[in-house]
Design a protein around this motif. Structure first.
Motif, PDB file in Angstrom:
ATOM      1  N   VAL A 232      22.844  70.929  23.747  1.00 48.19           N
ATOM      2  CA  VAL A 232      24.110  70.852  24.526  1.00 48.19           C
ATOM      3  C   VAL A 232      25.236  69.888  23.645  1.00 48.19           C
ATOM      4  O   VAL A 232      24.551  68.774  23.120  1.00 48.19           O
ATOM      5  CB  VAL A 232      23.866  70.595  25.776  1.00 48.19           C
ATOM      6  CG1 VAL A 232      23.325  69.127  25.864  1.00 48.19           C
ATOM      7  CG2 VAL A 232      24.991  70.471  26.880  1.00 48.19           C
ATOM      8  N   VAL A 233      26.488  70.186  23.661  1.00 47.25           N
ATOM      9  CA  VAL A 233      27.327  69.205  23.270  1.00 47.25           C
ATOM     10  C   VAL A 233      27.408  67.928  24.002  1.00 47.25           C
ATOM     11  O   VAL A 233      27.585  67.828  25.050  1.00 47.25           O
ATOM     12  CB  VAL A 233      28.802  69.885  23.031  1.00 47.25           C
ATOM     13  CG1 VAL A 233      29.840  69.054  22.434  1.00 47.25           C
ATOM     14  CG2 VAL A 233      28.728  71.155  22.223  1.00 47.25           C
ATOM     15  N   VAL A 234      27.325  66.780  23.291  1.00 47.10           N
ATOM     16  CA  VAL A 234      27.358  65.500  24.064  1.00 47.10           C
ATOM     17  C   VAL A 234      28.592  64.699  23.735  1.00 47.10           C
ATOM     18  O   VAL A 234      29.116  63.982  24.551  1.00 47.10           O
ATOM     19  CB  VAL A 234      26.139  64.603  23.918  1.00 47.10           C
ATOM     20  CG1 VAL A 234      24.986  65.147  24.442  1.00 47.10           C
ATOM     21  CG2 VAL A 234      25.889  64.311  22.177  1.00 47.10           C
ATOM     22  N   SER A 235      29.456  64.798  22.655  1.00 43.13           N
ATOM     23  CA  SER A 235      30.642  64.485  22.150  1.00 43.13           C
ATOM     24  C   SER A 235      31.163  65.476  21.207  1.00 43.13           C
ATOM     25  O   SER A 235      30.488  66.088  20.488  1.00 43.13           O
ATOM     26  CB  SER A 235      30.573  62.988  21.753  1.00 43.13           C
ATOM     27  OG  SER A 235      30.126  63.052  20.335  1.00 43.13           O
ATOM     28  N   SER A 236      32.747  65.291  21.353  1.00 43.89           N
ATOM     29  CA  SER A 236      33.584  66.271  20.145  1.00 43.89           C
ATOM     30  C   SER A 236      34.805  65.318  19.787  1.00 43.89           C
ATOM     31  O   SER A 236      35.320  64.952  20.682  1.00 43.89           O
ATOM     32  CB  SER A 236      33.646  67.417  21.127  1.00 43.89           C
ATOM     33  OG  SER A 236      34.566  68.247  20.015  1.00 43.89           O
ATOM     34  N   ARG A 237      34.946  65.447  18.633  1.00 39.67           N
ATOM     35  CA  ARG A 237      36.070  64.824  18.125  1.00 39.67           C
ATOM     36  C   ARG A 237      36.629  65.671  17.069  1.00 39.67           C
ATOM     37  O   ARG A 237      36.030  65.716  15.950  1.00 39.67           O
ATOM     38  CB  ARG A 237      36.172  63.322  17.825  1.00 39.67           C
ATOM     39  CG  ARG A 237      37.058  62.627  17.368  1.00 39.67           C
ATOM     40  CD  ARG A 237      36.771  61.293  16.887  1.00 39.67           C
ATOM     41  NE  ARG A 237      38.051  60.579  16.382  1.00 39.67           N
ATOM     42  CZ  ARG A 237      38.682  59.455  16.990  1.00 39.67           C
ATOM     43  NH1 ARG A 237      37.874  58.482  17.666  1.00 39.67           N
ATOM     44  NH2 ARG A 237      39.766  59.030  16.479  1.00 39.67           N
ATOM     45  N   GLY A 238      37.917  66.304  17.202  1.00 42.62           N
ATOM     46  CA  GLY A 238      38.308  67.084  16.077  1.00 42.62           C
ATOM     47  C   GLY A 238      37.357  68.181  15.711  1.00 42.62           C
ATOM     48  O   GLY A 238      37.080  69.062  16.720  1.00 42.62           O
ATOM     49  N   THR A 239      36.935  68.103  14.436  1.00 44.17           N
ATOM     50  CA  THR A 239      36.171  69.294  14.104  1.00 44.17           C
ATOM     51  C   THR A 239      34.607  68.756  14.009  1.00 44.17           C
ATOM     52  O   THR A 239      33.925  69.601  13.333  1.00 44.17           O
ATOM     53  CB  THR A 239      36.441  69.891  12.874  1.00 44.17           C
ATOM     54  OG1 THR A 239      36.429  68.768  11.879  1.00 44.17           O
ATOM     55  CG2 THR A 239      37.744  70.503  12.819  1.00 44.17           C
ATOM     56  N   THR A 240      34.348  67.457  14.477  1.00 44.08           N
ATOM     57  CA  THR A 240      33.001  66.963  14.377  1.00 44.08           C
ATOM     58  C   THR A 240      32.394  67.029  15.852  1.00 44.08           C
ATOM     59  O   THR A 240      33.136  66.533  16.619  1.00 44.08           O
ATOM     60  CB  THR A 240      33.133  65.755  13.831  1.00 44.08           C
ATOM     61  OG1 THR A 240      33.519  65.580  12.560  1.00 44.08           O
ATOM     62  CG2 THR A 240      31.627  65.110  13.852  1.00 44.08           C
TER      63      THR A 240
END
Length: 83
Positions: free
Chosen positions: A6-14
């Motif tokens: 599961v996605v826990v953090s996202s910033r731009g394309t990372t």
């Protein structure tokens, strides 16, 4: 295809994905909703809710979204909690 985390953090394309199984390794291609990315890094981080339990985190570089059969750049980060 089964969920690998599961996605826990996202910033731009990372994107950081908390890995749930053994299927993810460096260089793996992951599908995040309608976007695709490659696992660029793996590491362990302490789970602050549990204490000393370590969780495996994959750093994923997102390279695009499918739009009508065409791969396009993403315009917004992937939302957290995306499986």
């Amino acid at each position: 295809m089964s969920d690998v985390g599961v996605v826990v953090s996202s910033r731009g394309t990372t994107v950081e994905v908390q890995v749930a199984g053994d299927e993810v390794e460096l260089g793996s291609i992951l599908k995040l909703s309608d976007a695709y990315g490659i696992v660029a890094g793996l590491g362990y981080r302490e789970d602050t809710k549990v204490g000393s339990k370590q969780e495996l985190i994959a750093e994923v570089s997102v390279f695009g979204r499918l739009d009508g059969g065409t791969l396009r750049r993403i315009k917004k980060p992937i939302p957290p909690y995306t499986e």
